[in-house]
Design an enzyme around this catalytic site. Structure first.
Site, PDB file in Angstrom:
ATOM      1  N   ASP A  79       0.870  -1.167   0.000  1.00 26.74           N
ATOM      2  CA  ASP A  79       0.000   0.000   0.000  1.00 26.74           C
ATOM      3  C   ASP A  79       0.907   1.216   0.000  1.00 26.74           C
ATOM      4  O   ASP A  79       1.864   1.292   0.770  1.00 26.74           O
ATOM      5  CB  ASP A  79      -0.956   0.017   1.193  1.00 26.74           C
ATOM      6  CG  ASP A  79      -2.146   0.919   0.887  1.00 26.74           C
ATOM      7  OD1 ASP A  79      -2.927   0.574  -0.023  1.00 26.74           O
ATOM      8  OD2 ASP A  79      -2.276   1.987   1.509  1.00 26.74           O
ATOM      9  N   PHE A 161       3.470   4.587 -13.535  1.00 24.02           N
ATOM     10  CA  PHE A 161       2.022   4.755 -13.412  1.00 24.02           C
ATOM     11  C   PHE A 161       1.722   5.887 -12.436  1.00 24.02           C
ATOM     12  O   PHE A 161       2.622   6.546 -11.910  1.00 24.02           O
ATOM     13  CB  PHE A 161       1.376   3.442 -12.955  1.00 24.02           C
ATOM     14  CG  PHE A 161       1.756   3.011 -11.557  1.00 24.02           C
ATOM     15  CD1 PHE A 161       2.979   2.426 -11.296  1.00 24.02           C
ATOM     16  CD2 PHE A 161       0.889   3.210 -10.489  1.00 24.02           C
ATOM     17  CE1 PHE A 161       3.332   2.028 -10.011  1.00 24.02           C
ATOM     18  CE2 PHE A 161       1.227   2.810  -9.197  1.00 24.02           C
ATOM     19  CZ  PHE A 161       2.456   2.224  -8.967  1.00 24.02           C
ATOM     20  N   GLY A 162       0.440   6.098 -12.179  1.00 23.88           N
ATOM     21  CA  GLY A 162       0.007   7.063 -11.171  1.00 23.88           C
ATOM     22  C   GLY A 162       0.642   8.440 -11.332  1.00 23.88           C
ATOM     23  O   GLY A 162       0.542   9.067 -12.396  1.00 23.88           O
ATOM     24  N   TYR A 163       1.314   8.881 -10.268  1.00 23.62           N
ATOM     25  CA  TYR A 163       1.893  10.228 -10.250  1.00 23.62           C
ATOM     26  C   TYR A 163       3.322  10.278 -10.816  1.00 23.62           C
ATOM     27  O   TYR A 163       3.999  11.296 -10.662  1.00 23.62           O
ATOM     28  CB  TYR A 163       1.895  10.771  -8.811  1.00 23.62           C
ATOM     29  CG  TYR A 163       0.513  10.858  -8.198  1.00 23.62           C
ATOM     30  CD1 TYR A 163      -0.331  11.932  -8.473  1.00 23.62           C
ATOM     31  CD2 TYR A 163       0.048   9.860  -7.347  1.00 23.62           C
ATOM     32  CE1 TYR A 163      -1.607  12.002  -7.919  1.00 23.62           C
ATOM     33  CE2 TYR A 163      -1.223   9.923  -6.782  1.00 23.62           C
ATOM     34  CZ  TYR A 163      -2.038  10.993  -7.072  1.00 23.62           C
ATOM     35  OH  TYR A 163      -3.300  11.068  -6.522  1.00 23.62           O
ATOM     36  N   LYS A 184      13.653   3.741 -12.288  1.00 19.77           N
ATOM     37  CA  LYS A 184      12.811   3.992 -11.101  1.00 19.77           C
ATOM     38  C   LYS A 184      12.907   2.819 -10.119  1.00 19.77           C
ATOM     39  O   LYS A 184      13.027   3.003  -8.912  1.00 19.77           O
ATOM     40  CB  LYS A 184      11.351   4.192 -11.545  1.00 19.77           C
ATOM     41  CG  LYS A 184      10.373   4.289 -10.393  1.00 19.77           C
ATOM     42  CD  LYS A 184       8.920   4.221 -10.855  1.00 19.77           C
ATOM     43  CE  LYS A 184       7.990   4.117  -9.666  1.00 19.77           C
ATOM     44  NZ  LYS A 184       6.596   3.858 -10.033  1.00 19.77           N
ATOM     45  N   HIS A 189      10.613   4.064  -3.599  1.00 18.61           N
ATOM     46  CA  HIS A 189      10.061   3.683  -2.302  1.00 18.61           C
ATOM     47  C   HIS A 189       9.754   2.183  -2.274  1.00 18.61           C
ATOM     48  O   HIS A 189      10.033   1.491  -1.304  1.00 18.61           O
ATOM     49  CB  HIS A 189       8.791   4.502  -2.038  1.00 18.61           C
ATOM     50  CG  HIS A 189       7.809   4.523  -3.182  1.00 18.61           C
ATOM     51  ND1 HIS A 189       8.184   4.783  -4.475  1.00 18.61           N
ATOM     52  CD2 HIS A 189       6.469   4.276  -3.234  1.00 18.61           C
ATOM     53  CE1 HIS A 189       7.127   4.713  -5.274  1.00 18.61           C
ATOM     54  NE2 HIS A 189       6.079   4.407  -4.539  1.00 18.61           N
TER      55      HIS A 189
HETATM   56  P1  IMP Z   1      -2.926   1.732  -3.546  1.00 22.35           P
HETATM   57  O1  IMP Z   1      -1.644   1.359  -2.853  1.00 22.35           O
HETATM   58  O2  IMP Z   1      -3.452   0.633  -4.379  1.00 22.35           O
HETATM   59  O3  IMP Z   1      -3.925   2.352  -2.604  1.00 22.35           O
HETATM   60  O4  IMP Z   1      -2.604   2.857  -4.608  1.00 22.35           O
HETATM   61  C1  IMP Z   1      -1.522   3.668  -4.467  1.00 22.35           C
HETATM   62  C2  IMP Z   1      -1.693   4.886  -5.341  1.00 22.35           C
HETATM   63  O5  IMP Z   1      -0.636   5.782  -4.977  1.00 22.35           O
HETATM   64  C3  IMP Z   1      -1.478   4.586  -6.808  1.00 22.35           C
HETATM   65  O6  IMP Z   1      -2.649   4.298  -7.489  1.00 22.35           O
HETATM   66  C4  IMP Z   1      -0.848   5.883  -7.287  1.00 22.35           C
HETATM   67  O7  IMP Z   1      -1.837   6.857  -7.466  1.00 22.35           O
HETATM   68  C5  IMP Z   1       0.009   6.289  -6.102  1.00 22.35           C
HETATM   69  N1  IMP Z   1       1.345   5.650  -6.192  1.00 22.35           N
HETATM   70  C6  IMP Z   1       1.877   4.734  -5.340  1.00 22.35           C
HETATM   71  N2  IMP Z   1       3.090   4.357  -5.755  1.00 22.35           N
HETATM   72  C7  IMP Z   1       3.314   5.026  -6.893  1.00 22.35           C
HETATM   73  C8  IMP Z   1       4.403   5.027  -7.797  1.00 22.35           C
HETATM   74  O8  IMP Z   1       5.400   4.301  -7.677  1.00 22.35           O
HETATM   75  N3  IMP Z   1       4.289   5.853  -8.853  1.00 22.35           N
HETATM   76  C9  IMP Z   1       3.202   6.665  -9.038  1.00 22.35           C
HETATM   77  N4  IMP Z   1       2.156   6.683  -8.252  1.00 22.35           N
HETATM   78  C10 IMP Z   1       2.202   5.870  -7.168  1.00 22.35           C
END
Ligand code: IMP
Length: 211
Positions: A79, A161-163, A184, A189
C-alpha cells in the site's frame, strides 16, 4: 516457493516482479491465470478488497489477508501513496481515490492544488505487508523516496504509473516517468521496502520449504 502478490494494479505487479526477481521465488498474481489454475486457485473476476484502513499499514494488511485467505499462499501486499508537504501529507492513503478520474486527471488535479505554492516538496511512501497464514507470520517493511512535484506532467505515461509523470526524485532533474521504470525500480520507495522484505524472506529464511 510460491508467493502471491495481492494487487489488481498491473503496473504495481510488474514493478514488484521486476524488483523481487530471485530464482527461489515464484511470484504469482491475478495475471497468472494458467499457473493459478494448475494450483487449483481461482480468483473471482470481481474480487475487490475495500481499502478502508486509516493507514498504509492497515490497508496493506487488509489486502494481504484477503488474498492469502483466497489463495492459501504466503502473500505480499503493497500500500503506497504520495504525500505532499504543503498539503500536510495529502493525498497519502487516499492517493488513488481522492479524485475520481484517470491517473492523468488526478495528477492534473493535484497540480491545480499546488498552482500558487512554491514549496513543492513531496515523498512517495510504500508499506509492504508479508502475511503467511500457515506460519502465523505478519511482517511490515517500508520505504520512502523524497522529491518535488514538477510544474507539469513530463515523460512517457507507459513508463510507470500514477503520479510518476509529476514526481522528481531528489538528486535528479527528471520525473520518474522520464527516468523510466527500469531506473525507477532501482531507487523507488517500493524498491527500498522490497529490499527489506527480500532480506527477511531470503536471507533470514522465513519461507516455508515446499513439501
Ligand atoms: P494503492 O496502494 O493501491 O492504494 O494505490 C496507491 C496509489 O498511490 C497509486 O494508485 C498511485 O496513485 C500512487 N502511487 C503509489 N506508488 C506510486 C508510484 O510508484 N508511482 C506513481 N504513483 C504511485
Amino acid at each position: 516457493m510460491n508467493i502471491f502478490i495481492a494487487s489488481a494494479n498491473s503496473s504495481k505487479i510488474k514493478e514488484i516482479k521486476a524488483i523481487l526477481q530471485d530464482d527461489s521465488l515464484n511470484l504469482l498474481s491475478v495475471l497468472d491465470t494458467a499457473e493459478l489454475a494448475k494450483l487449483n486457485i481461482s480468483i473471482p473476476a470481481d474480487f475487490d478488497v475495500a481499502e478502508d484502513g486509516k493507514t498504509f499499514q492497515e490497508n496493506a494488511l487488509l489486502k494481504a489477508k484477503a488474498y492469502a485467505f483466497l489463495t492459501g499462499l504466503p502473500t505480499i501486499a503493497d500500500d503506497s501513496g504520495l504525500e505532499v508537504e504543503v498539503l500536510n501529507g495529502f493525498p497519502s492513503v487516499q492517493s488513488n481515490r481522492w479524485f475520481v478520474g484517470t491517473a492523468r486527471e488526478r495528477s492534473a488535479a493535484l497540480l491545480d492544488l499546488l498552482k500558487d505554492k512554491t514549496n513543492r516538496r513531496a515523498r512517495f511512501y510504500s508499506v509492504i505487508c508479508f502475511f503467511d497464514q500457515k506460519q502465523n507470520l505478519t511482517e511490515f517493511f517500508d520505504g520512502e523516496i523524497q522529491g518535488t512535484i514538477a510544474q507539469k506532467p513530463r515523460g512517457n505515461e507507459i513508463e510507470g504509473f500514477g503520479y510518476d509523470p509529476i514526481f522528481i526524485p531528489d538528486g535528479y532533474d527528471k520525473t520518474f516517468a522520464e527516468l523510466g521504470v527500469k531506473f525507477k525500480n532501482t531507487i523507488s520507495h517500493r524498491k527500498l521496502a522490497l529490499l527489506k522484505l527480500s532480506q527477511y524472506v531470503l536471507q533470514d529464511k522465513h519461507l516455508e520449504q515446499p513439501e
